[in-house]
Write a protein that holds these residues in place. Structure first.
Motif, PDB file in Angstrom:
ATOM      1  N   TYR A 231      -4.124 -16.084   5.551  1.00  0.00           N
ATOM      2  CA  TYR A 231      -2.930 -15.564   4.857  1.00  0.00           C
ATOM      3  C   TYR A 231      -3.125 -14.100   4.459  1.00  0.00           C
ATOM      4  O   TYR A 231      -2.240 -13.262   4.679  1.00  0.00           O
ATOM      5  CB  TYR A 231      -2.591 -16.387   3.606  1.00  0.00           C
TER       6      TYR A 231
ATOM      7  N   SER B  18      -5.144 -11.842   5.604  1.00  0.00           N
ATOM      8  CA  SER B  18      -5.157 -10.971   6.771  1.00  0.00           C
ATOM      9  C   SER B  18      -3.717 -10.667   7.196  1.00  0.00           C
ATOM     10  O   SER B  18      -3.395  -9.535   7.577  1.00  0.00           O
ATOM     11  CB  SER B  18      -5.943 -11.660   7.892  1.00  0.00           C
ATOM     12  N   SER B  19      -2.847 -11.661   7.115  1.00  0.00           N
ATOM     13  CA  SER B  19      -1.430 -11.461   7.455  1.00  0.00           C
ATOM     14  C   SER B  19      -0.730 -10.595   6.411  1.00  0.00           C
ATOM     15  O   SER B  19       0.118  -9.767   6.751  1.00  0.00           O
ATOM     16  CB  SER B  19      -0.715 -12.808   7.565  1.00  0.00           C
ATOM     17  N   TRP B  20      -1.090 -10.789   5.154  1.00  0.00           N
ATOM     18  CA  TRP B  20      -0.523  -9.911   4.119  1.00  0.00           C
ATOM     19  C   TRP B  20      -0.923  -8.462   4.408  1.00  0.00           C
ATOM     20  O   TRP B  20      -0.088  -7.552   4.345  1.00  0.00           O
ATOM     21  CB  TRP B  20      -1.014 -10.312   2.712  1.00  0.00           C
ATOM     22  N   ARG B  21      -2.197  -8.277   4.770  1.00  0.00           N
ATOM     23  CA  ARG B  21      -2.669  -6.919   5.061  1.00  0.00           C
ATOM     24  C   ARG B  21      -1.933  -6.344   6.270  1.00  0.00           C
ATOM     25  O   ARG B  21      -1.535  -5.175   6.277  1.00  0.00           O
ATOM     26  CB  ARG B  21      -4.190  -6.913   5.294  1.00  0.00           C
ATOM     27  N   PHE B  22      -1.735  -7.165   7.312  1.00  0.00           N
ATOM     28  CA  PHE B  22      -0.936  -6.709   8.458  1.00  0.00           C
ATOM     29  C   PHE B  22       0.417  -6.212   7.978  1.00  0.00           C
ATOM     30  O   PHE B  22       0.877  -5.131   8.341  1.00  0.00           O
ATOM     31  CB  PHE B  22      -0.740  -7.851   9.471  1.00  0.00           C
ATOM     32  N   SER B  23       1.064  -7.020   7.123  1.00  0.00           N
ATOM     33  CA  SER B  23       2.436  -6.709   6.699  1.00  0.00           C
ATOM     34  C   SER B  23       2.510  -5.483   5.797  1.00  0.00           C
ATOM     35  O   SER B  23       3.474  -4.721   5.875  1.00  0.00           O
ATOM     36  CB  SER B  23       3.064  -7.919   5.996  1.00  0.00           C
TER      37      SER B  23
ATOM     38  N   GLU C  34       0.284  -2.982   5.855  1.00  0.00           N
ATOM     39  CA  GLU C  34      -0.128  -1.800   6.628  1.00  0.00           C
ATOM     40  C   GLU C  34       0.961  -1.356   7.612  1.00  0.00           C
ATOM     41  O   GLU C  34       1.024  -0.188   7.982  1.00  0.00           O
ATOM     42  CB  GLU C  34      -1.443  -2.065   7.376  1.00  0.00           C
ATOM     43  N   THR C  35       1.805  -2.291   8.060  1.00  0.00           N
ATOM     44  CA  THR C  35       2.899  -1.924   8.970  1.00  0.00           C
ATOM     45  C   THR C  35       4.180  -1.612   8.189  1.00  0.00           C
ATOM     46  O   THR C  35       5.226  -1.408   8.796  1.00  0.00           O
ATOM     47  CB  THR C  35       3.184  -3.056   9.969  1.00  0.00           C
ATOM     48  N   ASN C  36       4.077  -1.611   6.859  1.00  0.00           N
ATOM     49  CA  ASN C  36       5.211  -1.289   5.982  1.00  0.00           C
ATOM     50  C   ASN C  36       6.293  -2.367   5.989  1.00  0.00           C
ATOM     51  O   ASN C  36       7.446  -2.103   5.639  1.00  0.00           O
ATOM     52  CB  ASN C  36       5.825   0.067   6.370  1.00  0.00           C
ATOM     53  N   ASP C  37       5.931  -3.586   6.396  1.00  0.00           N
ATOM     54  CA  ASP C  37       6.888  -4.694   6.382  1.00  0.00           C
ATOM     55  C   ASP C  37       7.120  -5.208   4.966  1.00  0.00           C
ATOM     56  O   ASP C  37       8.185  -5.742   4.660  1.00  0.00           O
ATOM     57  CB  ASP C  37       6.382  -5.866   7.240  1.00  0.00           C
ATOM     58  N   VAL C  38       6.110  -5.065   4.111  1.00  0.00           N
ATOM     59  CA  VAL C  38       6.219  -5.587   2.752  1.00  0.00           C
ATOM     60  C   VAL C  38       7.235  -4.778   1.948  1.00  0.00           C
ATOM     61  O   VAL C  38       7.947  -5.317   1.112  1.00  0.00           O
ATOM     62  CB  VAL C  38       4.839  -5.576   2.040  1.00  0.00           C
TER      63      VAL C  38
ATOM     64  N   PRO D 291      -6.055   2.957   6.735  1.00  0.00           N
ATOM     65  CA  PRO D 291      -5.865   1.714   5.977  1.00  0.00           C
ATOM     66  C   PRO D 291      -5.867   1.965   4.468  1.00  0.00           C
ATOM     67  O   PRO D 291      -6.559   2.854   3.984  1.00  0.00           O
ATOM     68  CB  PRO D 291      -7.080   0.876   6.383  1.00  0.00           C
TER      69      PRO D 291
END
Lengths: 248, 248
Positions: free
Chosen positions: A35, A37-42, A44-48, A241
Motif C-alpha cells: 500500500y 509503495s502505491s501511496w508513494r507512487f501516487s 510522486e506522480t502528483n495524483d494525490v 523524490p
C-alpha cells in the motif's frame, strides 16, 4: 503422560504459535508496504494532490525509504538521466544555457530535521524549520552535488530558485558553500511581494524573468511538481523524490 | 578418517557452499531490484524522457511488478485519489462536467499481449499489436472500470481519447463493451490528419475542442504524460502506472 512428553508438547505449541504470529506480522507488514509503495507512487506522480502529512500507516515505510538504499538510489538515477540529457545540449558559449535548481530536498537535504520531526508525519512547523535553516547544517544531496559540478564543467549557467525567503539568504549561502556548491549565477529567494503566492506561480514568474533576460532554461531539477510546472518551464524537467512533504 | 566423518564433512561443505551462493544470488537480486525500482521512479515521473524498451536488467523486475500485487495496488490507489477528487466536484447538471479517459493501459489492459512480447523488452511492433487490438480481447483494468462506473453515477460526462486510429473503432468499441464499459459520450480516435502528430499535441488539440464545446474537463486519467500534459489540460490529472512502454 510422562513429564518429557508434556514438555515436548509445550515446546511444540510455543514454537508453532510463534511461527504463526511471526508469519501474520510479516504478511501484514508486506501488505502495508505494498500500500505505502502505491501511496508513494501516487504522491510522486502528483495524483494525490494536496497532502499535509504522511499517512500514519506509512511513516515507518517512509523512514525506511529515506534512510535506506531507496532514496539514495532514486536520487542517483534521476541525476544520471539529468546528466545524460545535459550532455546532449549544445552549449552556445554565450553563457545563456541555464539550469535551474531548487534548494530544499534538491541541493540540500533536510533529512536530519525530518528525522527529529516524525519523517513527515507532523504538519509543517515554520518556527522549528526556520531555526533549522539558520543552523546552515543541511547536508548536500550527494547525487545533486555531483550533477551540479558536472553541469558547471559542461558550461551551464546555474540558477537556484527556492521557496526560502530573502531573510534566509545568509544562512542559505553559508550552508550551500559549506556543502561544496560554488559559482552559481544567482540565488533567487522569495521577496516580500512573493509571500503567500503558490510556489508554482512564484517560480514560473521568476523563470519567465530569466527567459526575458535571454536565458535558455535547458534543465530544471526539483523535488516538487511546483518547482517544475506552471509556465516558462524548462526544456526538460527532473523530478526528485520527496515523500516527506508537499508544496502546492 | 572414518567414512561417516568424510560424509559429514562433504555434507557440511556442500551446505555452506550452497548457502553462500544463495546469499550472493539474493544480494545481487536485491541490488538489481533497488536499481529497477529507481528506474521505474524515473520513468513514471517522466525523468527518463524518451525510451523504447525496458532496460534488460529490469525485465524480470517489470514482469514481477506487472503480474504481482504492485501494478494492481498502484492502479487502485490512483483510482481512489481520482474518485476522492471527483466527489469534491460540484456537478452543475448541464452535462458539461467531463472526465477524459485514455484507453490502452488505462481502461483496457494489454498485459496479455505484452506477456507474449517480453514485458516491454522488445521495441513496439505495430503489426502484431494491431492484430491484438482486432481480437478485442484486452481485459479491463479493474480499478479503472470501478472508477468509470462511479464517475457515471456521480454524473460526469465521459470522453475516451485514445491514440488508436479510426480504423480500429469497431474493435475498440466491441472490446470496451465486452469488458463492461457503457454510456460514454464520445470515443475520440486519431483521424488521418492526426497521423504522425506527437500524442501530446493530438490529445491537447482534442481536449481544446471539448473545452470550446463548453465542456469543463474536471479529471483526466492516463498512463502516459502525453495523455495529461500540453495545453487544455484538466483540472486534475491522474497518472496511472506503465513501465511497459513510453509514448511521446
Amino acid at each position: 503422560m510422562a513429564k518429557s512428553q508434556l514438555l515436548l508438547s509445550l515446546f511444540l505449541f510455543i514454537s508453532i504459535s510463534e511461527t504463526i504470529s511471526q508469519s501474520i506480522i510479516q504478511l501484514s507488514r508486506d501488505h502495508n508496504d505494498v500500500y505505502c509503495s502505491s501511496w508513494r507512487f501516487s504522491e510522486e506522480t502528483n495524483d494525490v494532490g494536496y497532502w499535509d502529512h504522511v499517512p500514519s500507516r506509512c511513516v515507518s515505510y517512509v523512514q525506511d525509504y529515506m534512510t535506506g538504499d531507496g532514496y539514495r538510489s532514486d536520487s542517483e538515477v534521476v541525476a544520471s538521466y539529468a546528466l545524460g540529457f545535459a550532455k546532449t545540449v549544445e552549449i552556445a558559449g554565450d553563457g545563456k544555457d541555464a539550469w535551474v535548481f531548487d534548494v530544499d530536498e534538491t541541493l540540500l537535504s533536510n533529512l536530519p530535521y525530518y528525522a527529529l520531526h516524525g519523517f513527515g508525519s507532523e504538519p509543517f512547523d515554520d518556527l522549528s524549520f526556520d531555526e533549522w535553516v539558520d543552523l546552515a547544517e543541511a547536508p548536500a544531496l550527494q547525487a545533486s552535488l555531483n550533477l551540479y559540478k558536472e553541469l558547471k564543467q559542461l558550461g551551464f549557467t546555474v540558477f537556484m530558485l527556492t521557496g526560502r525567503s530573502e531573510y534566509q539568504r545568509n544562512a542559505t549561502v553559508k550552508n550551500l558553500q559549506l556543502e561544496g556548491y560554488s559559482d552559481w549565477e544567482r540565488l533567487i529567494l522569495r521577496e516580500s511581494s512573493d509571500q503567500g503566492k503558490p510556489a508554482t506561480l512564484y517560480k514560473s514568474q521568476r523563470r519567465l524573468e530569466l527567459i526575458n533576460e535571454g536565458y535558455r532554461i535547458q534543465g530544471n531539477s526539483g523535488d516538487q511538481w511546483s518547482d517544475l510546472s506552471g509556465f516558462a518551464v524548462s526544456e526538460r524537467s527532473f523530478k526528485l523524490p520527496n515523500p516527506l512533504y508537499y508544496i502546492p
